[in-house]
Design a protein around this motif. Structure first.
Motif, mmCIF file in Angstrom:
data_model
loop_
_atom_site.group_PDB
_atom_site.id
_atom_site.type_symbol
_atom_site.label_atom_id
_atom_site.label_comp_id
_atom_site.label_asym_id
_atom_site.label_seq_id
_atom_site.Cartn_x
_atom_site.Cartn_y
_atom_site.Cartn_z
ATOM 1 N N LYS A 162 39.151 27.955 40.711
ATOM 2 C CA LYS A 162 38.988 28.970 39.636
ATOM 3 C C LYS A 162 37.542 29.556 39.737
ATOM 4 N N PRO A 163 37.297 29.932 41.336
ATOM 5 C CA PRO A 163 35.945 30.739 41.291
ATOM 6 C C PRO A 163 35.941 32.113 40.455
ATOM 7 N N PHE A 164 37.126 32.600 40.086
ATOM 8 C CA PHE A 164 37.122 33.643 39.088
ATOM 9 C C PHE A 164 38.628 33.573 38.600
ATOM 10 N N VAL A 165 38.723 34.462 37.398
ATOM 11 C CA VAL A 165 39.821 34.386 36.796
ATOM 12 C C VAL A 165 40.431 35.974 36.486
ATOM 13 N N VAL A 166 41.472 36.061 36.070
ATOM 14 C CA VAL A 166 42.182 37.450 35.859
ATOM 15 C C VAL A 166 41.079 37.924 34.557
ATOM 16 N N GLY A 167 40.754 39.176 34.900
ATOM 17 C CA GLY A 167 39.593 39.806 33.970
ATOM 18 C C GLY A 167 38.335 39.939 34.713
ATOM 19 N N ASP A 168 37.973 39.029 35.329
ATOM 20 C CA ASP A 168 36.462 39.136 35.997
ATOM 21 C C ASP A 168 36.462 39.917 36.930
ATOM 22 N N TRP A 169 35.007 40.595 36.974
ATOM 23 C CA TRP A 169 34.622 41.821 37.962
ATOM 24 C C TRP A 169 34.136 40.835 39.171
ATOM 25 N N ILE A 170 34.766 41.390 40.393
ATOM 26 C CA ILE A 170 34.175 40.704 41.426
ATOM 27 C C ILE A 170 33.625 41.615 42.422
ATOM 28 N N ALA A 171 32.697 41.497 43.511
ATOM 29 C CA ALA A 171 32.443 42.475 44.559
ATOM 30 C C ALA A 171 32.125 41.574 45.869
ATOM 31 N N SER A 172 32.084 41.999 46.743
ATOM 32 C CA SER A 172 32.231 41.374 48.155
ATOM 33 C C SER A 172 30.944 41.922 48.665
ATOM 34 N N PRO A 173 29.883 41.046 49.268
ATOM 35 C CA PRO A 173 28.754 41.725 49.871
ATOM 36 C C PRO A 173 29.013 42.132 51.360
ATOM 37 N N ASP A 174 30.131 41.760 52.016
ATOM 38 C CA ASP A 174 30.403 42.330 53.231
ATOM 39 C C ASP A 174 31.580 43.094 53.455
ATOM 40 N N LYS A 175 32.410 42.948 52.364
ATOM 41 C CA LYS A 175 33.687 43.756 52.314
ATOM 42 C C LYS A 175 33.715 44.796 51.477
ATOM 43 N N ASP A 176 34.555 45.847 51.595
ATOM 44 C CA ASP A 176 34.726 46.793 50.600
ATOM 45 C C ASP A 176 35.713 46.458 49.414
ATOM 46 N N ILE A 177 35.512 45.391 49.080
ATOM 47 C CA ILE A 177 36.099 44.867 47.962
ATOM 48 C C ILE A 177 35.384 44.737 46.515
ATOM 49 N N GLU A 178 35.703 45.559 45.347
ATOM 50 C CA GLU A 178 34.902 45.422 44.223
ATOM 51 C C GLU A 178 35.806 45.992 43.057
ATOM 52 N N GLY A 179 35.943 45.192 41.967
ATOM 53 C CA GLY A 179 36.904 45.807 41.007
ATOM 54 C C GLY A 179 37.019 44.547 40.021
#
Length: 92
Positions: free
Chosen positions: A34-51
Motif C-alpha cells: 500500500k504505497p498509495f491507496v484509492v483517493g491519493d494523488w500521485i506523480a511520477s518524476p520520470d514518466k508522464d503520470i500524474e493524478g
C-alpha cells in the motif's frame, strides 16, 4: 518459411505471459505494501503520470488526471523505477 513464423509464436506468448505475470505481481505488491491507496494523488518524476488514484486492480491501476482523463498504468510500471511522489488523502 512457415516453420519460422510458427516457431516465433511461442516466443511471443512467453513474452506476453511474462508481462502479465509481472503486472499481477505488481498488483500483489501494491495490495499488501500500500504505497498509495484509492483517493491519493500521485506523480511520477520520470514518466508522464500524474493524478488521483481511482482504482487499483491486479494488472493495472486507473489514475484520473487533472483534465479528468483516465490513465491506465500497468502495475509493473508503478512498482519499478523511481518512486512516485504522492499526497495521501487517507482518513485516520
Amino acid at each position: 518459411m512457415k516453420s519460422r513464423s510458427l516457431s516465433a509464436f511461442p516466443v511471443m506468448n512467453v513474452f506476453a505471459a511474462k508481462e502479465m505475470f509481472s503486472n499481477i505481481i505488481g498488483g500483489l505488491i501494491l495490495y499488501f505494501d500500500k504505497p498509495f491507496v484509492v483517493g491519493d494523488w500521485i506523480a511520477s518524476p520520470d514518466k508522464d503520470i500524474e493524478g488521483d488514484v481511482e482504482e487499483i486492480g491486479w494488472r493495472k491501476t486507473r489514475i484520473l488526471t487533472f483534465a479528468k482523463h483516465p490513465i491506465y498504468v500497468p502495475n509493473s510500471i508503478l512498482i519499478a523505477g523511481r518512486p512516485f511522489s504522492h499526497i495521501a488523502n487517507r482518513l485516520g
